[in-house]
Design an enzyme around this catalytic site. Structure first.
Site, PDB file in Angstrom:
ATOM      1  CG  ASP A  95      -0.232   0.021   2.539  1.00 12.72           C
ATOM      2  OD1 ASP A  95       0.787  -0.689   2.668  1.00 12.72           O
ATOM      3  OD2 ASP A  95      -0.678   0.744   3.456  1.00 12.72           O
ATOM      4  CD  GLU A 188       4.322   0.228   6.836  1.00 10.86           C
ATOM      5  OE1 GLU A 188       5.257   0.466   7.616  1.00 10.86           O
ATOM      6  OE2 GLU A 188       3.820   1.104   6.086  1.00 10.86           O
TER       7      GLU A 188
END
Length: 420
Positions: A95, A188
């Site tokens: 991400d 994350e």
């Protein structure tokens, strides 16, 4: 003959560089921005699309045990080609930050940066060495920047590209290497993905997140972290008839915030200093919700910070007689990974040795934040953090040094070789 060998080596190096760039540019085309306050992982469909793409690529490279978990964690194994019993892990996240759009990234490659301002796209935005002095250290490097409308995605697609390129180089070169496990994780940036990490598919002696910044960065400690959720219940009344009736939750929130020390905040702290941070406040007269972050490197000081916060809350409730209107919940988020890494010193020494053999000076710095490695440490796996060659993460001023990215690939390969 010597000149011919040098020419072939340069050509081979340029081929590797192009493979790395091709991967990076293909990965940043995926919009993988994670979504704050998500209740499930992955929080965005783009992360799943990139994960599926990486599964195909890993299978094409010939890795074994390639898996995509139902929570979008990609894992795979490159078995040792020399019978080594050692297994080393490498991790990067799928991400990009919720703070800046990562959709329709338009990146530009600047060959051999010569100093001065870097214009972003056709607008008036630019990256200046006046604002970012580190640019002076990148003169002569080739840099990748955005057009000023999105972040770049070096955090953490540079890490993914570096791991994938290192795997390819290990396979093609046939150089003896240890067993290598890789993992690519979702969410994350919002601290969610590791909650569903398939640890059974990532058995290793220790691991490294490839998620740092400038070349040489090597990190073995991060904040201890906690979050504080506060709910203040008010009571609305017409302003013209509010005497002894209205309880203004907004005003109470402002009053409570004054209890916190004004100098122990992110904008006034650095290096190993901890802080309290009002991260979010929303509501109206009837109800206000506040969210604070508590951060501290030292475990004892971290405990004291949480105790101090609770004391302020108790004092505030007593002062305003708010026992039924003021609710506080303090919960730990992640721990300083140093407590696990210090028990596996070889994880640090191997990374330092690999960097030195690649001609890179290790730069030991604390992480003023967290990484997937911090949560992996809780699971018992030491996991230092290694540089990617990226800078200015989470903003439209994000950039990456191609030379820094190449150096990250070299270090990953060298770790795999030295670990045999």
């Amino acid at each position: 003959m010597t000149h011919l060998l040098q020419h072939e080596a340069l050509q081979h190096r340029e081929k590797q560089r192009q493979q790395l760039l091709n991967r990076f540019f293909s990965y940043i085309a995926f919009d993988t921005q994670s979504k704050p306050d998500a209740q499930k992982s992955p929080s965005s469909i783009g992360q799943l699309r990139l994960a599926e793409h990486l599964v195909e690529e890993l299978e094409q490279l010939g890795l074994s045990e390639v898996k995509l978990s139902r929570h979008c964690v990609v894992t795979a194994l490159l078995p040792s080609n020399c019978g080594s019993k050692k297994t080393i892990g490498f991790i990067s996240h799928l991400d990009t930050s919720p703070q800046m759009s990562g959709k329709h990234v338009k990146a530009e490659l600047i060959q051999e940066y010569r100093g001065g301002d870097i214009a972003l796209g056709k607008g008036d935005d630019y990256i200046s060495p006046v604002d970012y002095p580190f640019l002076q250290q990148l003169v002569g490097d080739s840099l990748i920047v955005t057009d000023g409308n999105t972040l770049l995605g070096a955090d953490n697609k540079a890490g993914i590209a570096e791991i994938m390129t290192a795997l390819e180089q290990l396979i093609e070169s046939k150089v003896p290497h240890a067993n290598i496990r890789v993992a690519f994780t979702p969410d994350e940036e919002i601290g969610l993905g590791m909650d569903f990490f398939p640890i059974a598919d990532f058995i290793c002696d220790w691991a490294y997140t490839i998620d740092g910044g400038e070349a040489g960065e090597l990190q073995i400690e991060n904040f201890n972290a906690a979050g504080v959720d506060i709910v203040i219940q008010g009571h609305s009344a017409h302003p013209g008839d509010a005497k002894d009736k209205m309880v203004n939750a907004l005003a109470l929130a402002c009053d409570f915030h004054q209890y916190l020390p004004k100098n122990e905040v992110p904008e006034k702290t650095a290096e190993r200093q901890g802080f309290f941070h009002l991260d979010k406040i929303e509501g109206d007269i009837e109800q206000v919700r506040m969210h604070y972050l508590i951060r501290e490197f030292d475990a004892a000081q971290f405990k004291l910070r949480k105790q101090q916060f609770q004391q302020w809350a108790d004092q505030f409730m007593t002062k305003y007689d708010l026992q039924q209107r003021f609710h506080v919940e303090i919960s730990d988020s992640y721990q300083n990974m140093y407590e696990v890494i210090r028990k596996v010193p070889q994880s640090l020494e191997l990374a330092k040795m690999a960097m030195q053999e690649c001609g890179i000076t290790p730069l030991l710095k604390p992480i003023r934040g967290g990484t997937d490695g911090a949560k992996l440490a809780v699971m018992g796996i030491a996991c230092p953090n290694i540089f990617t060659g990226g800078y200015n993460f989470h903003s439209k001023y994000e950039l990456a040094s191609v030379q820094g990215m190449q150096s990250a690939v070299d270090v990953i390969v060298k770790i795999a070789v030295l670990a045999v």
